[in-house]
Motif scaffolding. Structure first.
Motif, PDB file in Angstrom:
ATOM      1  N   THR A  97       0.859  -1.183   0.000  1.00 34.23           N
ATOM      2  CA  THR A  97       0.000   0.000   0.000  1.00 34.23           C
ATOM      3  C   THR A  97       0.895   1.234   0.000  1.00 34.23           C
ATOM      4  O   THR A  97       1.990   1.216   0.569  1.00 34.23           O
ATOM      5  CB  THR A  97      -0.910   0.050   1.229  1.00 34.23           C
ATOM      6  N   PRO A  98       0.446   2.334  -0.605  1.00 31.67           N
ATOM      7  CA  PRO A  98       1.257   3.560  -0.579  1.00 31.67           C
ATOM      8  C   PRO A  98       1.562   4.021   0.839  1.00 31.67           C
ATOM      9  O   PRO A  98       2.694   4.424   1.143  1.00 31.67           O
ATOM     10  CB  PRO A  98       0.383   4.577  -1.322  1.00 31.67           C
ATOM     11  N   GLU A  99       0.558   3.940   1.722  1.00 27.41           N
ATOM     12  CA  GLU A  99       0.774   4.386   3.103  1.00 27.41           C
ATOM     13  C   GLU A  99       1.815   3.526   3.796  1.00 27.41           C
ATOM     14  O   GLU A  99       2.698   4.029   4.509  1.00 27.41           O
ATOM     15  CB  GLU A  99      -0.541   4.339   3.881  1.00 27.41           C
ATOM     16  N   GLY A 100       1.730   2.218   3.589  1.00 29.10           N
ATOM     17  CA  GLY A 100       2.677   1.311   4.217  1.00 29.10           C
ATOM     18  C   GLY A 100       4.084   1.494   3.692  1.00 29.10           C
ATOM     19  O   GLY A 100       5.058   1.472   4.456  1.00 29.10           O
ATOM     20  N   ALA A 101       4.226   1.675   2.383  1.00 30.20           N
ATOM     21  CA  ALA A 101       5.553   1.861   1.797  1.00 30.20           C
ATOM     22  C   ALA A 101       6.181   3.167   2.266  1.00 30.20           C
ATOM     23  O   ALA A 101       7.373   3.227   2.566  1.00 30.20           O
ATOM     24  CB  ALA A 101       5.461   1.828   0.271  1.00 30.20           C
ATOM     25  N   ARG A 102       5.369   4.230   2.328  1.00 32.79           N
ATOM     26  CA  ARG A 102       5.886   5.504   2.832  1.00 32.79           C
ATOM     27  C   ARG A 102       6.319   5.370   4.285  1.00 32.79           C
ATOM     28  O   ARG A 102       7.369   5.890   4.694  1.00 32.79           O
ATOM     29  CB  ARG A 102       4.813   6.596   2.712  1.00 32.79           C
ATOM     30  N   THR A 103       5.507   4.660   5.072  1.00 32.11           N
ATOM     31  CA  THR A 103       5.835   4.474   6.483  1.00 32.11           C
ATOM     32  C   THR A 103       7.127   3.692   6.649  1.00 32.11           C
ATOM     33  O   THR A 103       7.946   3.984   7.533  1.00 32.11           O
ATOM     34  CB  THR A 103       4.686   3.752   7.200  1.00 32.11           C
ATOM     35  N   LEU A 104       7.329   2.693   5.818  1.00 38.22           N
ATOM     36  CA  LEU A 104       8.550   1.879   5.885  1.00 38.22           C
ATOM     37  C   LEU A 104       9.792   2.745   5.705  1.00 38.22           C
ATOM     38  O   LEU A 104      10.749   2.650   6.485  1.00 38.22           O
ATOM     39  CB  LEU A 104       8.505   0.796   4.815  1.00 38.22           C
ATOM     40  N   ILE A 105       9.784   3.581   4.683  1.00 41.62           N
ATOM     41  CA  ILE A 105      10.941   4.446   4.428  1.00 41.62           C
ATOM     42  C   ILE A 105      11.098   5.451   5.567  1.00 41.62           C
ATOM     43  O   ILE A 105      12.221   5.726   6.026  1.00 41.62           O
ATOM     44  CB  ILE A 105      10.801   5.158   3.072  1.00 41.62           C
ATOM     45  N   ALA A 106       9.976   5.970   6.044  1.00 38.99           N
ATOM     46  CA  ALA A 106      10.028   6.922   7.160  1.00 38.99           C
ATOM     47  C   ALA A 106      10.577   6.268   8.420  1.00 38.99           C
ATOM     48  O   ALA A 106      11.280   6.918   9.210  1.00 38.99           O
ATOM     49  CB  ALA A 106       8.636   7.494   7.424  1.00 38.99           C
ATOM     50  N   THR A 107      10.286   4.997   8.630  1.00 41.08           N
ATOM     51  CA  THR A 107      10.806   4.282   9.801  1.00 41.08           C
ATOM     52  C   THR A 107      12.328   4.279   9.797  1.00 41.08           C
ATOM     53  O   THR A 107      12.971   4.516  10.830  1.00 41.08           O
ATOM     54  CB  THR A 107      10.288   2.836   9.824  1.00 41.08           C
ATOM     55  N   ALA A 108      12.924   4.007   8.637  1.00 45.44           N
ATOM     56  CA  ALA A 108      14.388   4.012   8.535  1.00 45.44           C
ATOM     57  C   ALA A 108      14.947   5.394   8.831  1.00 45.44           C
ATOM     58  O   ALA A 108      15.919   5.542   9.589  1.00 45.44           O
ATOM     59  CB  ALA A 108      14.812   3.554   7.144  1.00 45.44           C
ATOM     60  N   LEU A 109      14.340   6.417   8.256  1.00 48.37           N
ATOM     61  CA  LEU A 109      14.843   7.781   8.436  1.00 48.37           C
ATOM     62  C   LEU A 109      14.660   8.256   9.872  1.00 48.37           C
ATOM     63  O   LEU A 109      15.542   8.916  10.433  1.00 48.37           O
ATOM     64  CB  LEU A 109      14.141   8.721   7.460  1.00 48.37           C
ATOM     65  N   ASP A 110      13.538   7.914  10.479  1.00 51.93           N
ATOM     66  CA  ASP A 110      13.281   8.330  11.861  1.00 51.93           C
ATOM     67  C   ASP A 110      14.202   7.607  12.842  1.00 51.93           C
ATOM     68  O   ASP A 110      14.693   8.196  13.806  1.00 51.93           O
ATOM     69  CB  ASP A 110      11.823   8.060  12.228  1.00 51.93           C
ATOM     70  N   ALA A 111      14.430   6.303  12.595  1.00 53.84           N
ATOM     71  CA  ALA A 111      15.213   5.507  13.538  1.00 53.84           C
ATOM     72  C   ALA A 111      16.710   5.742  13.394  1.00 53.84           C
ATOM     73  O   ALA A 111      17.440   5.794  14.394  1.00 53.84           O
ATOM     74  CB  ALA A 111      14.903   4.022  13.347  1.00 53.84           C
ATOM     75  N   PHE A 112      17.179   5.899  12.146  1.00 53.34           N
ATOM     76  CA  PHE A 112      18.620   5.919  11.921  1.00 53.34           C
ATOM     77  C   PHE A 112      19.121   7.143  11.152  1.00 53.34           C
ATOM     78  O   PHE A 112      20.321   7.312  10.956  1.00 53.34           O
ATOM     79  CB  PHE A 112      19.048   4.648  11.180  1.00 53.34           C
ATOM     80  N   GLY A 113      18.193   7.974  10.664  1.00 57.10           N
ATOM     81  CA  GLY A 113      18.585   9.226  10.035  1.00 57.10           C
ATOM     82  C   GLY A 113      19.005   9.146   8.587  1.00 57.10           C
ATOM     83  O   GLY A 113      19.366  10.165   7.991  1.00 57.10           O
ATOM     84  N   ARG A 114      18.926   7.952   7.989  1.00 57.04           N
ATOM     85  CA  ARG A 114      19.336   7.820   6.600  1.00 57.04           C
ATOM     86  C   ARG A 114      18.788   6.514   6.031  1.00 57.04           C
ATOM     87  O   ARG A 114      18.225   5.691   6.757  1.00 57.04           O
ATOM     88  CB  ARG A 114      20.858   7.858   6.463  1.00 57.04           C
ATOM     89  N   LEU A 115      18.972   6.338   4.735  1.00 55.29           N
ATOM     90  CA  LEU A 115      18.605   5.091   4.066  1.00 55.29           C
ATOM     91  C   LEU A 115      19.639   4.831   2.980  1.00 55.29           C
ATOM     92  O   LEU A 115      19.883   5.694   2.139  1.00 55.29           O
ATOM     93  CB  LEU A 115      17.209   5.178   3.447  1.00 55.29           C
ATOM     94  N   ASP A 116      20.242   3.656   3.015  1.00 50.49           N
ATOM     95  CA  ASP A 116      21.281   3.324   2.047  1.00 50.49           C
ATOM     96  C   ASP A 116      20.915   2.154   1.139  1.00 50.49           C
ATOM     97  O   ASP A 116      21.323   2.129  -0.022  1.00 50.49           O
ATOM     98  CB  ASP A 116      22.584   2.986   2.782  1.00 50.49           C
ATOM     99  N   THR A 117      20.195   1.186   1.673  1.00 50.27           N
ATOM    100  CA  THR A 117      19.926  -0.035   0.918  1.00 50.27           C
ATOM    101  C   THR A 117      18.495  -0.498   1.161  1.00 50.27           C
ATOM    102  O   THR A 117      18.028  -0.504   2.302  1.00 50.27           O
ATOM    103  CB  THR A 117      20.899  -1.159   1.329  1.00 50.27           C
ATOM    104  N   LEU A 118      17.833  -0.897   0.081  1.00 53.85           N
ATOM    105  CA  LEU A 118      16.500  -1.490   0.156  1.00 53.85           C
ATOM    106  C   LEU A 118      16.566  -2.890  -0.429  1.00 53.85           C
ATOM    107  O   LEU A 118      16.994  -3.074  -1.570  1.00 53.85           O
ATOM    108  CB  LEU A 118      15.491  -0.645  -0.629  1.00 53.85           C
TER     109      LEU A 118
END
Length: 304
Positions: A76-97
């Protein structure tokens, strides 16, 4: 923790069990901070439980690593957005999916219902597209802001997507679609510092346990190499997800046991050009000659 993924933030979908769990543990062992996404559903996609994702997070933390759980529905769009936001909120960045989530609804084509087709397409194909879309949007914004990413995406296809598999028309079509998505994403996202590749793994998981039920280490040989263990696939995935894989993009790898194969996909074979319109008879005669000069296709799984 140190390793080839030290300080990289890695998001893995379907990471509560099987291949995804093996990937999560392997990335953490190489120093990555891991977002463990899993809905905890059954083999057919029914039900839900937060337990599997939290258990993997617990395993990583017990080994001294860093991880957080995410229970978003990535199809779902909401779930996918939340997933990416979880990485950014928890660790401040995203390098690999790492797109890995999936389930089965196997049927022969004449018995395959539309909802079984749609369910598999939703989780496998849409469940790859949406996390990739929102991760790519983040990386594009970073690149345009002068912070060029060194990002990686690893998609999960299958031998069924490469060759087809009897009784798995929906699954085979979805996994073939993932290969096409990988090629397009690699071409489109290169300008933003993103490498995109796919794997076609073979390992013993809930989805393949009947196929590989007899491939355990032989009795009386506890140290024998277990060729079908999910952990055998993860080293390649970790390397593809690291900065060390720079320049490798738009490629598909088979991984099984101790074997890694670069797949070469569709390439032009024998050809004939009349430089004018063929008649049906002429086209047929040319096709027969071309087929005789071409390589024999690999058999569809389940036909041997």
């Amino acid at each position: 923790m140190t390793g080839i993924c030290a300080d990289r933030v890695v998001v893995i979908t379907g990471a509560g069990r099987g291949l995804g769990r093996a990937h999560a543990l392997a990335f953490a062992a190489q120093g990555a901070q891991v977002v463990v996404n899993d809905l905890g559903v059954g083999l057919d996609g029914a039900g839900a439980s937060a337990g599997p994702a939290h258990e993997v997070v617990g395993e990583i933390r017990a080994l001294g690593g860093q991880a957080v759980a995410d229970g978003s529905d990535i199809a779902t769009p909401e779930g996918a957005r939340t997933l990416i936001a979880t990485a950014l909120d928890a660790f401040g960045r995203l390098d690999t999916l790492v797109n890995n989530a999936g389930f089965l609804r196997d049927r022969m084509l004449v018995n395959l219902d539309e909802d079984e087709w749609d369910a598999v397409m939703r989780v496998h194909l849409k469940g790859h597209f949406l996390p990739l879309k929102y991760a790519a949007a983040h990386w594009r914004a970073e690149a345009k802001g002068g912070r060029m990413p060194n990002a990686r995406v690893i998609n999960t296809s299958s031998g069924a997507g490469l060759l087809g598999s009897v009784g798995q028309g929906n699954y085979s079509a979805a996994k073939a679609g993932i290969l096409g998505l990988t090629l397009v994403a690699a071409a489109e996202l290169a300008r933003y510092g993103v490498c995109v590749n796919a794997i076609a793994p073979a390992a013993r998981t809930r989805m393949t346990e009947q196929t590989f039920a007899d491939t355990m280490s032989a009795p009386g040989q506890p140290d024998a190499f277990d060729a079908m263990a999910p952990d055998n696939v993860s080293p390649l995935v970790v390397w593809l997800g690291s900065a060390a894989s720079s320049g490798v993009t738009g490629r598909v790898f088979e991984a099984e046991g101790g074997r890694i194969t670069v797949m070469e996909g569709w390439r032009p074979g024998p050809t004939a050009d009349k430089s004018a319109r063929w008649t049906p008879t002429e086209a047929g005669e040319a096709a027969v000659k071309l087929l005789a000069a071409s390589l024999t296709p690999q058999p569809v799984y389940g036909t041997q």
